[in-house]
Design an enzyme around this catalytic site. Sequence first.
Site, PDB file in Angstrom:
ATOM      1  N   LYS A  22       3.440   8.387 -20.250  1.00 19.54           N
ATOM      2  CA  LYS A  22       4.582   8.906 -19.483  1.00 19.54           C
ATOM      3  C   LYS A  22       4.210  10.250 -18.849  1.00 19.54           C
ATOM      4  O   LYS A  22       4.431  10.465 -17.666  1.00 19.54           O
ATOM      5  CB  LYS A  22       5.778   9.120 -20.409  1.00 19.54           C
ATOM      6  CG  LYS A  22       6.889   9.980 -19.827  1.00 19.54           C
ATOM      7  CD  LYS A  22       8.053  10.164 -20.769  1.00 19.54           C
ATOM      8  CE  LYS A  22       7.935  11.320 -21.703  1.00 19.54           C
ATOM      9  NZ  LYS A  22       8.257  12.643 -21.146  1.00 19.54           N
ATOM     10  N   ASN A  23       3.598  11.132 -19.643  1.00 21.12           N
ATOM     11  CA  ASN A  23       3.377  12.496 -19.162  1.00 21.12           C
ATOM     12  C   ASN A  23       2.200  12.617 -18.205  1.00 21.12           C
ATOM     13  O   ASN A  23       1.976  13.681 -17.630  1.00 21.12           O
ATOM     14  CB  ASN A  23       3.220  13.452 -20.351  1.00 21.12           C
ATOM     15  CG  ASN A  23       4.557  13.659 -21.046  1.00 21.12           C
ATOM     16  OD1 ASN A  23       5.593  13.202 -20.556  1.00 21.12           O
ATOM     17  ND2 ASN A  23       4.538  14.294 -22.190  1.00 21.12           N
ATOM     18  N   CYS A 116      17.751  22.680 -22.071  1.00 16.37           N
ATOM     19  CA  CYS A 116      17.183  21.480 -22.703  1.00 16.37           C
ATOM     20  C   CYS A 116      17.327  21.706 -24.208  1.00 16.37           C
ATOM     21  O   CYS A 116      17.288  22.830 -24.699  1.00 16.37           O
ATOM     22  CB  CYS A 116      15.706  21.374 -22.289  1.00 16.37           C
ATOM     23  SG  CYS A 116      14.769  20.222 -23.288  1.00 16.37           S
ATOM     24  N   ARG A 121      12.835  26.492 -21.509  1.00 20.71           N
ATOM     25  CA  ARG A 121      11.905  25.824 -20.575  1.00 20.71           C
ATOM     26  C   ARG A 121      12.077  26.313 -19.145  1.00 20.71           C
ATOM     27  O   ARG A 121      12.404  25.573 -18.235  1.00 20.71           O
ATOM     28  CB  ARG A 121      12.063  24.312 -20.673  1.00 20.71           C
ATOM     29  CG  ARG A 121      11.781  23.816 -22.085  1.00 20.71           C
ATOM     30  CD  ARG A 121      11.912  22.337 -22.217  1.00 20.71           C
ATOM     31  NE  ARG A 121      10.774  21.649 -21.595  1.00 20.71           N
ATOM     32  CZ  ARG A 121      10.662  20.317 -21.588  1.00 20.71           C
ATOM     33  NH1 ARG A 121      11.595  19.583 -22.095  1.00 20.71           N
ATOM     34  NH2 ARG A 121       9.613  19.744 -21.022  1.00 20.71           N
ATOM     35  N   ASP A 304       4.280  17.626 -29.175  1.00 22.51           N
ATOM     36  CA  ASP A 304       4.976  16.343 -29.019  1.00 22.51           C
ATOM     37  C   ASP A 304       4.751  15.398 -30.191  1.00 22.51           C
ATOM     38  O   ASP A 304       5.344  14.327 -30.228  1.00 22.51           O
ATOM     39  CB  ASP A 304       4.532  15.639 -27.731  1.00 22.51           C
ATOM     40  CG  ASP A 304       5.049  16.367 -26.511  1.00 22.51           C
ATOM     41  OD1 ASP A 304       4.591  16.060 -25.397  1.00 22.51           O
ATOM     42  OD2 ASP A 304       5.892  17.260 -26.670  1.00 22.51           O
ATOM     43  N   ARG A 396      13.480   7.106 -23.103  1.00 17.38           N
ATOM     44  CA  ARG A 396      12.838   7.899 -22.050  1.00 17.38           C
ATOM     45  C   ARG A 396      11.327   7.830 -22.173  1.00 17.38           C
ATOM     46  O   ARG A 396      10.617   7.937 -21.181  1.00 17.38           O
ATOM     47  CB  ARG A 396      13.270   9.371 -22.153  1.00 17.38           C
ATOM     48  CG  ARG A 396      14.746   9.606 -21.934  1.00 17.38           C
ATOM     49  CD  ARG A 396      15.043  11.069 -21.819  1.00 17.38           C
ATOM     50  NE  ARG A 396      14.113  11.690 -20.869  1.00 17.38           N
ATOM     51  CZ  ARG A 396      14.022  13.000 -20.714  1.00 17.38           C
ATOM     52  NH1 ARG A 396      14.769  13.814 -21.435  1.00 17.38           N
ATOM     53  NH2 ARG A 396      13.192  13.517 -19.841  1.00 17.38           N
TER      54      ARG A 396
HETATM   55  C1  EPZ Z   1       5.140  19.165 -20.795  1.00 23.01           C
HETATM   56  O1  EPZ Z   1       6.363  19.852 -20.584  1.00 23.01           O
HETATM   57  C2  EPZ Z   1       5.510  17.820 -21.397  1.00 23.01           C
HETATM   58  N1  EPZ Z   1       6.348  17.070 -20.463  1.00 23.01           N
HETATM   59  C3  EPZ Z   1       6.260  18.031 -22.711  1.00 23.01           C
HETATM   60  O2  EPZ Z   1       6.492  16.748 -23.279  1.00 23.01           O
HETATM   61  C4  EPZ Z   1       5.360  18.817 -23.666  1.00 23.01           C
HETATM   62  O3  EPZ Z   1       6.076  19.072 -24.872  1.00 23.01           O
HETATM   63  C5  EPZ Z   1       4.964  20.148 -23.005  1.00 23.01           C
HETATM   64  O4  EPZ Z   1       4.317  19.880 -21.728  1.00 23.01           O
HETATM   65  C6  EPZ Z   1       3.994  20.949 -23.881  1.00 23.01           C
HETATM   66  O5  EPZ Z   1       2.851  20.186 -24.143  1.00 23.01           O
HETATM   67  C7  EPZ Z   1       5.757  16.416 -19.433  1.00 23.01           C
HETATM   68  O6  EPZ Z   1       4.551  16.448 -19.271  1.00 23.01           O
HETATM   69  C8  EPZ Z   1       6.672  15.656 -18.517  1.00 23.01           C
HETATM   70  P1  EPZ Z   1       5.072  23.643 -20.542  1.00 23.01           P
HETATM   71  P2  EPZ Z   1       6.377  21.233 -19.715  1.00 23.01           P
HETATM   72  O7  EPZ Z   1       5.346  24.102 -19.163  1.00 23.01           O
HETATM   73  O8  EPZ Z   1       5.392  21.127 -18.633  1.00 23.01           O
HETATM   74  C9  EPZ Z   1       7.088  27.836 -21.419  1.00 23.01           C
HETATM   75  C10 EPZ Z   1       7.767  15.029 -24.211  1.00 23.01           C
HETATM   76  O9  EPZ Z   1       8.300  14.946 -25.327  1.00 23.01           O
HETATM   77  N2  EPZ Z   1       7.124  27.982 -19.952  1.00 23.01           N
HETATM   78  O10 EPZ Z   1       3.670  23.450 -20.979  1.00 23.01           O
HETATM   79  O11 EPZ Z   1       7.781  21.545 -19.399  1.00 23.01           O
HETATM   80  C11 EPZ Z   1       8.044  26.762 -21.903  1.00 23.01           C
HETATM   81  O12 EPZ Z   1       9.339  27.304 -22.091  1.00 23.01           O
HETATM   82  C12 EPZ Z   1       7.856  16.327 -23.434  1.00 23.01           C
HETATM   83  O13 EPZ Z   1       7.097  14.114 -23.670  1.00 23.01           O
HETATM   84  C13 EPZ Z   1       7.541  29.194 -19.397  1.00 23.01           C
HETATM   85  O14 EPZ Z   1       7.885  30.127 -20.121  1.00 23.01           O
HETATM   86  O15 EPZ Z   1       5.854  22.260 -20.818  1.00 23.01           O
HETATM   87  C14 EPZ Z   1       7.428  26.334 -23.213  1.00 23.01           C
HETATM   88  O16 EPZ Z   1       7.827  27.227 -24.235  1.00 23.01           O
HETATM   89  C15 EPZ Z   1       8.751  17.335 -24.127  1.00 23.01           C
HETATM   90  N3  EPZ Z   1       7.575  29.336 -18.053  1.00 23.01           N
HETATM   91  C16 EPZ Z   1       5.919  26.499 -22.966  1.00 23.01           C
HETATM   92  O17 EPZ Z   1       5.803  27.350 -21.816  1.00 23.01           O
HETATM   93  C17 EPZ Z   1       7.195  28.317 -17.201  1.00 23.01           C
HETATM   94  O18 EPZ Z   1       7.236  28.493 -15.957  1.00 23.01           O
HETATM   95  C18 EPZ Z   1       5.181  25.199 -22.654  1.00 23.01           C
HETATM   96  O19 EPZ Z   1       5.856  24.594 -21.566  1.00 23.01           O
HETATM   97  C19 EPZ Z   1       6.763  27.088 -17.782  1.00 23.01           C
HETATM   98  C20 EPZ Z   1       6.732  26.951 -19.147  1.00 23.01           C
END
Ligand code: EPZ
Length: 417
Positions: A22-23, A116, A121, A304, A396
């Site tokens: 998915k990701n 969320c 996020r 995850d 999902r």
């Molecule tokens: C991706 O989400 C995945 N989703 C998530 O999987 C996964 O948990 C996450 O990466 C971490 O590995 C998809 O790929 C669709 P991040 P993403 O940006 O990109 C902070 C699942 O269960 N952050 O790496 O949203 C954020 O708050 C889902 O399949 C900022 O502060 O994750 C978090 O604490 C859930 N500012 C951390 O970074 C930003 O601009 C990691 O978020 C972006 C992120």
Amino acid sequence: MDKLIIEGGVPLTGVVEVSGSKNAALPILFASILLTEPVVFHNVPDLRDIRTTIALLLLLGCDCGYENRKARVVAPGVLHPEAPYDLVRTMRASVLCLGPLLARIGQARVALPGGCSIGARPVDQHLKGFEQMGAHFDLEEGYIIGRCRKLRGAHISFDLPTVGGTENLLMAAVLAEGETILENAAREPEVVDLANFLLSCGARIEGHGTSCIHITGVSSLHGTEYTVMPDRIEAATFLVAAGITGGELLARSCPFAELETVILKLRDMGMEITATADGVLAKCARPLRGVDITTQPYPGFPTDVQAQIMAIMCLAEGASIVQESIFENRFMHVLELMRMGAQIKITGRTALVRGVKRLAGAPVMASDLRASASLVLAGLAARGTTEVRRIYHLDRGYERIENKLNAVGARIRREKE
Ligand code: EPZ
């Protein structure tokens, strides 16, 4: 809304097939906005989030088809720049259309995803990178409105290795003028899969999979056919299912190298996990014992899989410490596991799990995608009946998980709530 009714206590044995990721599929589908020629994708999992993404691509003006895990997308000359709130609020990953829209048509109007259950996020790292590439943003009525003439390459250093931020900026950079460097980039296999797709369309990318990615912009990309990588998180869920039920599962199309930290931890707990010619074989070699994990960006232990491994820790001898360092509120599954008899104590972002002899089936509530998987795993091992409600969260990210699990001995039925 649907619910799953699980009769627990059966060791799972047999062969499970791991679906496409998915990701990886989500950013790759959004990346098809970058080119006007048709792209065909194979191994695209049949999930709610995929259907949502296809619906958004259609709203943006793309011509899309999806059946039998094959997707075909054509993004014609004229695209509509808006990702509406009603759609974005159901799938945060919709923000991944920002980069491709800015790169392709110089404008985007994307609803801010909003809150969320697992954490705030924010998308500040995405916007900061785009501004360095020459885009300007306004925030109006909950929408991010972005405009740019032609994105230009920039030297971008993320404050933290964001997966979505790396993917969004990577997609924007492939058509930008000049060179872009992404520092402190995310190294997740799904980022690598996106880069490999873009390379197959003629993009110029180096360093994907490391924390420093170098992109040289090109004037246009060409069509291609691409097969999405297998889902390492679904695969990890099946490995845990073998362990928590005391069974033996062969996971076909199961990534191995990309699951190294998960496999090492499950082996430390007492599982036997081996790569064979037909897939990854997972079984319980001896009574399970507790381990400690801290979630980290790849190649560390994936956030995850945190909820899923916590389920098996509940039945391991001794104590386990779980530190969730990525999201601020990713313990929603804990109170539900405790309803089943788990002994867990939370202090901030740390959970102390003390193993118990048995879990007892109970009605529990899913709150997010991976928490749902954790409750299903606990239900498979628990004595008696577990009812997992609000499993739209589960749908999902898992293709009819009850069908795959019932095929290896589980007793799960889906009912309308
Ligand atoms: C991706 O989400 C995945 N989703 C998530 O999987 C996964 O948990 C996450 O990466 C971490 O590995 C998809 O790929 C669709 P991040 P993403 O940006 O990109 C902070 C699942 O269960 N952050 O790496 O949203 C954020 O708050 C889902 O399949 C900022 O502060 O994750 C978090 O604490 C859930 N500012 C951390 O970074 C930003 O601009 C990691 O978020 C972006 C992120």
